[in-house]
Design a protein around this motif. Structure first.
Motif, mmCIF file in Angstrom:
data_model
loop_
_atom_site.group_PDB
_atom_site.id
_atom_site.type_symbol
_atom_site.label_atom_id
_atom_site.label_comp_id
_atom_site.label_asym_id
_atom_site.label_seq_id
_atom_site.Cartn_x
_atom_site.Cartn_y
_atom_site.Cartn_z
ATOM 1 N N PHE A 239 -11.103 9.504 6.017
ATOM 2 C CA PHE A 239 -9.948 9.901 6.841
ATOM 3 C C PHE A 239 -10.047 11.396 7.127
ATOM 4 O O PHE A 239 -10.841 12.122 6.524
ATOM 5 N N GLN A 240 -9.200 11.835 8.071
ATOM 6 C CA GLN A 240 -9.099 13.245 8.420
ATOM 7 C C GLN A 240 -7.686 13.725 8.146
ATOM 8 O O GLN A 240 -6.733 12.960 8.167
ATOM 9 N N LEU A 241 -7.566 15.018 7.889
ATOM 10 C CA LEU A 241 -6.267 15.593 7.618
ATOM 11 C C LEU A 241 -6.219 17.010 8.158
ATOM 12 O O LEU A 241 -7.266 17.628 8.418
ATOM 13 N N GLU A 242 -5.017 17.497 8.340
ATOM 14 C CA GLU A 242 -4.820 18.866 8.806
ATOM 15 C C GLU A 242 -4.478 19.752 7.617
ATOM 16 O O GLU A 242 -3.654 19.394 6.773
ATOM 17 N N ASN A 243 -5.118 20.902 7.579
ATOM 18 C CA ASN A 243 -4.878 21.863 6.505
ATOM 19 C C ASN A 243 -5.145 23.251 7.067
ATOM 20 O O ASN A 243 -6.292 23.610 7.333
ATOM 21 N N ASP A 244 -4.086 24.007 7.235
ATOM 22 C CA ASP A 244 -4.235 25.338 7.831
ATOM 23 C C ASP A 244 -4.962 26.310 6.908
ATOM 24 O O ASP A 244 -5.509 27.313 7.369
#
Length: 279
Positions: A239-244
């Protein structure tokens, strides 16, 4: 081994200054035996050629000696002494001239025969040199093939030693995962108040620690790639995720750790990869 499909191994011992024992496959032994037989045959052929060359050299030396002897016989006849009788002097000169002419003819025939023998011997020597060069090339190639077979056998033995437990090690990875999940499921705040739970938690933790130590002793190492750049050879992205706080293309979450046996990945880590944010 009794099974028809089981790999056969033979221990070969070579005695020199030291005793060197190697574990080689049956196919490698057969290849080495064939190459050794070819090498012995080439050695015998080279020995025969050397004997032939020695005989030709002896023939050449004998031909040169005969040529030298023929040339030595070509000396000028001694001059006849002055004689008061003119007719006797003329007769003596005629006989001497005839003898010299006969000697010159015999020497010329001998020199021609010697030259023909020398030419034939030189031609034979050149042929033997070419044949010897061909045998030398085959001999060198055989040595190289034997060395390559030996290196392949050593590499096969080393690979079997390092990765022979791969199947067994993979079967224990689920046990290690189960112990990790068991320790993570225990609420830490309840351990001080519940002695039984604390003892059970300590036992499971020690078991997981001993199992990991046994893994390391046999070359099996676990890796937790959180924060590392995604590597398709060691990581499996699900899966992919957002992480600033992390760069895109890096591992932002790990759902299952990975394992490597002697630097060979036997189970990739299951991870989530940070994706690029929308502009």
């Amino acid at each position: 081994q009794p099974a028809a499909t089981a790999p056969y191994h033979i221990y070969i011992c070579q005695t020199s200054r030291n005793v060197l024992c190697k574990k080689m496959s049956l196919s490698a032994i057969r290849a080495s035996a064939r190459l050794a037989a070819q090498q012995q045959q080439l050695h015998q052929q080279r020995r025969v050629q050397q004997l032939q060359v020695t005989g030709l050299r002896s023939a050449l030396a004998a031909a040169w000696r005969r040529s030298y002897a023929a040339q030595a016989t070509q000396e000028a006849p001694p001059k006849a002494k002055a004689d008061s009788d003119d007719s006797a002097a003329a007769a003596t000169d005629g006989v001497a001239a005839a003898a010299a002419s006969g000697a010159d003819g015999g020497a010329a025939a001998t020199a021609a025969a010697t030259a023909a023998e020398l030419a034939e011997a030189k031609k034979k020597v050149e042929e033997l040199k070419k044949e010897a060069a061909d045998f030398k090339d085959k001999y060198v190639r055989s040595l190289a093939e034997i060395e390559n077979a030996r290196k392949r056998s050593v590499q096969q033995v080393e690979n079997a030693r390092q990765h022979g437990i791969q199947k067994f090690a993979k079967s224990l990875l689920d046990v290690a995962d189960t112990l990790d999940m068991a320790t993570e499921a225990v609420p830490q705040d309840e351990l001080p108040a519940n002695e039984t739970l604390a003892n059970l938690y300590e036992g499971v933790t020690l078991t997981a620690r001993e199992l990991e130590r046994a893994f390391r002793q046999n070359g099996l190492v676990r890796f937790h790639p959180l924060g590392q750049k995604f590597d398709p050879n060691r990581h499996e992205a699900v899966f992919q995720l957002e992480n600033d706080g992390m760069e895109p293309g890096h591992v932002g979450a790990v759902t299952k750790v990975g394992y490597a046996l002697n630097d060979r990945t036997i189970r990739p880590a299951v991870v989530g990869v940070v994706k690029a944010g929308e502009k």
